[in-house]
Design a protein around this motif. Structure first.
Motif: not given
Length: 79
Positions: A39-52
């Motif tokens: 939770e809160g990892a930058d790469d996971a957040d970036d990936l999630l933002e791209e799919f959002r």
């Protein structure tokens, strides 16, 4: 490296709805997995933002093309 590609032509409201549902499901899956992994990892957040962004773009029914590319690397996962 293996490369696989599939394109889905969106030329009706039904196709547009199907594409939107696919992108919503992918977004939800990535969101759930990223929360359980780190939770809160930058790469996971970036990936999630791209799919959002992809999910939100598909909300308005318009013609287009959805292309999925899967590149499979020769390496194994690190244990």
């Amino acid at each position: 490296m293996s490369h696989y590609e599939a394109s889905f032509e969106i030329d009706s409201k039904t196709d547009s709805y199907a594409a939107r549902r696919m992108l919503e499901q992918v977004y939800d899956t990535i969101r759930e997995e990223s929360q359980s992994i780190q939770e809160g990892a930058d790469d996971a957040d970036d990936l999630l933002e791209e799919f959002r962004t992809l999910r939100d773009a598909a909300k308005r029914p318009t013609p287009g093309r959805l292309t999925i590319i899967y590149e499979q690397y020769d390496d194994d996962f690190a244990d």
